[in-house]
Design an enzyme around this catalytic site. Structure first.
Site, PDB file in Angstrom:
ATOM      1  N   GLU A  95      38.754  27.043  43.956  1.00 40.00           N
ATOM      2  CA  GLU A  95      39.206  26.168  42.906  1.00 40.00           C
ATOM      3  C   GLU A  95      40.817  25.716  43.373  1.00 40.00           C
ATOM      4  OE1 GLU A  95      37.242  28.552  39.245  1.00 40.00           O
ATOM      5  OE2 GLU A  95      39.342  28.974  39.642  1.00 40.00           O
ATOM      6  N   CYS A 115      38.446  36.931  48.211  1.00 41.67           N
ATOM      7  CA  CYS A 115      39.760  37.737  48.896  1.00 41.67           C
ATOM      8  C   CYS A 115      39.449  39.181  49.374  1.00 41.67           C
ATOM      9  CB  CYS A 115      41.140  37.585  48.092  1.00 41.67           C
ATOM     10  SG  CYS A 115      42.479  38.367  48.759  1.00 41.67           S
ATOM     11  N   CYS A 119      43.375  43.698  44.746  1.00 39.39           N
ATOM     12  CA  CYS A 119      44.483  43.874  43.893  1.00 39.39           C
ATOM     13  C   CYS A 119      43.803  44.371  42.579  1.00 39.39           C
ATOM     14  CB  CYS A 119      45.629  42.766  43.823  1.00 39.39           C
ATOM     15  SG  CYS A 119      46.302  42.577  45.263  1.00 39.39           S
TER      16      CYS A 119
END
Ligand code: SAH
Ligand code: SF4
Length: 359
Positions: A95, A115, A119
């Site tokens: 995106e 990723c 997190c």
């Protein structure tokens, strides 16, 4: 490159184009013309590059192609934000987002599919790493955005705050920035680029020595080792203290500051005590804090704090003479806001798939 596969001119820097042009028996300066066509005008059809001789054009058309990530969907938010889902050559999707008037025009681009950092509050992190992007794919998002928004002649900033951790894909990210900075292309000054990272310490030090240096944003999000480890897993390898030390030695030009991003999670890291501790750990660093009230989403086990709590947090930092801003969330209605970038249906590759692809 496998036999029969074409060279992607959009993934070559100017030196690479020069080598190619010379290998085809032509003079090196044609690489400059090619670069202008690709990076100044967004041309993707070699045949239309009319100032290149016919012979060179047909040699290039035989051997090369120019990939631009293809627009799969385009969504407009009420606030003017535009989100593009882009399809890459292998069918994977990323995106890229246009955010108007902040006050500058800003392109937010991705550096990886997914990723690996994981997190706790980030949807992209939930995907895991699917793969790194090439420099051509990173910089190519800028070509796609400039074309879609008709912005070849409008100045814009770039933030590497889309999907992915840019320092985990260090070489290709830096090559993309050099390609974007090339005077014969977009000539995008590194001052217009902000690289946002969780702070992979050895790579921060490597970045500190780069001739072409973007602005730096550090995703901090917590003020104690324990809390940061829980929210930002790489902290286990690179403790908060080490990240802050790397920031202290990071070279900054006279007017620049490191931005510290701090996602506010209701009842987790948003107390007055957290704010005071944040001011304390940042003392002596030329920085500013950007507070990001969480963009909540299904699958994220946290809530966004009420505005009054956000304001109180900001006020405490300001009292302690820390420069602070609160990030307005843009494009939330189309899930283009920070941490909401996820492209469904392209999970991690299975080991069998990876093995098959390696053959
Ligand atoms: N990987 C890099 C850059 C991409 S994330 C990094 O983490 O810095 C860009 C920013 O969006 C980071 O500061 C990240 O912490 C923030 N972010 C992630 N998920 C979010 C969420 N759900 N709400 C608000 N901000 C989020
Ligand atoms: Fe990766 Fe950044 Fe999301 Fe963390 S916040 S998982 S580093 S994209």
């Amino acid at each position: 490159m496998a036999a029969g596969q074409r060279v992607d001119l959009g993934n070559l820097d100017r030196a690479g184009l020069e080598a190619l042009v010379v290998s085809l028996g032509h003079r090196p300066f044609h690489a400059r013309q090619l670069y202008q066509w690709i990076w100044k005008r967004g041309e993707t059809d070699i045949d239309r590059m009319t100032d290149l001789g016919l012979e060179l054009r047909s040699a290039l058309a035989d051997k090369a192609t120019i990939h631009t990530p293809e627009v799969a969907t385009r969504q407009h938010s009420e606030d003017g934000t535009v989100k593009l889902v882009l399809r890459l050559e292998d069918g994977r999707q990323i995106e890229a987002v246009f955010i108007p008037d902040t006050p500058a025009q800003t392109f937010c681009i991705s550096t990886q599919v997914g990723c690996a950092m994981g997190c706790a509050f980030c949807l992209t992190g939930k995907m895991g790493l699917v793969r790194h992007l090439t420099a051509g794919e990173i910089a190519g998002q800028v070509r796609a955005l400039a074309r879609e928004l008709d912005m070849w002649h409008t100045p814009f900033n770039i933030v590497l705050m889309g999907m992915g951790e840019p320092l985990h894909n260090y070489d290709e990210t830096m090559r993309a920035l050099r390609m974007l900075a090339d005077a014969h292309g977009l000539a995008l000054s590194p001052k217009r680029v902000t690289l946002s990272t969780v702070g992979l310490v050895p790579l921060l030090d490597r970045l500190a020595a780069e001739p072409l240096m973007p602005n730096l944003a550090i995703s901090l999000h917590a003020t104690t080792e324990q809390q940061r480890s829980a929210l930002v897993p790489p902290t286990k390898k690179y403790p908060l203290q080490d990240v802050l030390d790397a920031c202290r030695r990071f070279p900054l030009s006279k007017r620049s500051r490191i931005t510290f991003e701090y996602v506010l999670l209701d009842g987790v890291n948003d107390t007055p005590e957290d704010a005071r501790r944040l001011a304390r750990i940042l003392s002596g660093i030329k920085g500013k804090v950007n507070l990001i009230p969480l963009n909540a989403a299904a699958g994220i086990p946290f809530d966004r704090p009420p505005d009054a709590r956000v304001d109180r947090f900001a006020a405490i930092l300001a009292e302690k003479r820390i420069l602070v801003s609160v990030r307005k969330s843009r494009g939330r209605d189309i899930r283009a806001a920070c941490g909401q970038l996820i492209v469904e249906g392209q999970g991690r590759r299975s080991p069998a798939q990876q093995f098959a692809e390696a053959l």
